[in-house]
Design an enzyme around this catalytic site. Sequence first.
Site, PDB file in Angstrom:
ATOM      1  N   ASP A  77     -14.072  -5.086  -2.774  1.00  0.00           N
ATOM      2  CA  ASP A  77     -13.994  -4.928  -1.321  1.00  0.00           C
ATOM      3  C   ASP A  77     -15.371  -5.258  -0.758  1.00  0.00           C
ATOM      4  O   ASP A  77     -16.347  -4.585  -1.092  1.00  0.00           O
ATOM      5  CB  ASP A  77     -13.638  -3.485  -0.956  1.00  0.00           C
ATOM      6  CG  ASP A  77     -12.217  -3.118  -1.383  1.00  0.00           C
ATOM      7  OD1 ASP A  77     -11.431  -4.033  -1.680  1.00  0.00           O
ATOM      8  OD2 ASP A  77     -11.907  -1.915  -1.414  1.00  0.00           O
ATOM      9  N   ASP A 105       0.879  -1.167   0.000  1.00  0.00           N
ATOM     10  CA  ASP A 105       0.000   0.000   0.000  1.00  0.00           C
ATOM     11  C   ASP A 105       0.917   1.217   0.000  1.00  0.00           C
ATOM     12  O   ASP A 105       1.728   1.370   0.915  1.00  0.00           O
ATOM     13  CB  ASP A 105      -0.892   0.029   1.250  1.00  0.00           C
ATOM     14  CG  ASP A 105      -1.940  -1.075   1.229  1.00  0.00           C
ATOM     15  OD1 ASP A 105      -1.830  -1.985   0.383  1.00  0.00           O
ATOM     16  OD2 ASP A 105      -2.864  -1.038   2.048  1.00  0.00           O
TER      17      ASP A 105
END
Lengths: 216, 257
Positions: free
Chosen positions: B131, B12
């Site tokens: 997600d 990330d």
Amino acid sequence: MKTIAVIDYGMGNLHSVSKALEHVANNQRVVVTSDPDVIRQAEHVVLPGVGAIRDCMAEIRRLGVDKVVQENIASGKPFLGICVGYQALMQDSEENGGIPCLGHFDGHVRFFGDPLLDEKGEKLKVPHMGWNQVKQAHPHPIWQGIEDETRFYFVHSYYVEAANTDQVIGETRYGKTCHVALAQDNVVAVQFHPEKSHDAGLQLLKNFAEWDGKTA
Amino acid sequence: MALAKRIIPCLDVDKGRVVKGVNFIDIRDAGNPVEVAKRYNEQGADEITFLDITASNEDRDTTVHMVEEIASEVFIPLTVGGGIRRCEDIRRMLNAGADKVGINTAAVFNPDFVREAAERFGRQCIVVAIDCKRVSADGEPGRWEIFTHGGRKPTGIDAIEWAIKMNDYGAGEILLTSMDRDGTKNGFDLDVTRAISNAIPIPVIASGGVGNLQHLADGVTEGHADAVLAASIFHFGEYSIPEAKAFMAAQGIEMRL
């Protein structure tokens, strides 16, 4: 300085192929180009390609890359096809409802099938995506320093079925027996992505960059 | 001879640094992305995924340069996700050296974008990131819903139906993250992973919640995932990629060792 020409016909990611070749090239410059004169003068030629065969073949014909490929293969210089650049060298592909290709190698590009089953009858995912083993069916200079059954990185939904098994230098099992590397004289072509296959892939590209196009 | 299951470390990236959130919120610094990517490449990672969590456009240029730098030294597949909203964004990342792009929120708001992207760039480079959160109560049959905005906004879209639709629209792969599990170290949500993997022909990458090596193995054997993605267990040195591969291979999982 000698040149490796990577043929640019607007399809796919040429950055990886050229960067990987630059990484292994020794006193050779790597040029990404669609200019027939530059390609003609290069000592080594690479035909990459990703995406759908219909679009690739359309661009190959529109830009005259078909003639460039033919001419450079005929000149006897080392020539490498990668992924869709490999499939484009076959007679035709079942993708997009059936597309005629360049016909350098006898044989067809076939769909994996839905469902595609393994030996135990379990469903396999399509595309064939990831690291699979390549059996070196015949010796060839590009396999130098690479162990038999080494894993290479694949991404494809269609596979090559060559007519002449003497030309098959690499095979992979994925539901079917896929001919993943073919060679004849100065031409070699692979289904997997050597530019994404870590050390083994870089070794293969190095072997190609050093190859004089002769197999004997 | 068989296709290996993949281990994908995930970076990330925020303003040019690797960070890792817990439940998508807390952030902890894990280093320079180029160095981290090179380390994973040397360790034998099968692919590397970057999620650009940067908000602004100027910071996105940092990500493009980072991808360029990594792609000239790391010769395994690279996926870049985060902020991919238009075909130009995809073109830019591919030109920088990415092999695949992850499309998340943009797919939810404009599913045709996935179709357009797959037609233009080939489905092999289109990863649709899903997600989801479990919305069914305990004891009920499992139901999962798509959430956007880092897990804050529900969409009312069923995750399994969505995965089937994204396959039809041309996704080449699904990156499935359980937002309930992400950052918890309690393991993947195996139920939703299995349900989606069994429902579609394309590969599924399990993500969210890995805390130990058994979780990775379970993702494949119980979750039927084709690849497993993890961040913090690798970033902070708890486990190395070779350890993870050896552990999974010992459980009979086909790995590239």
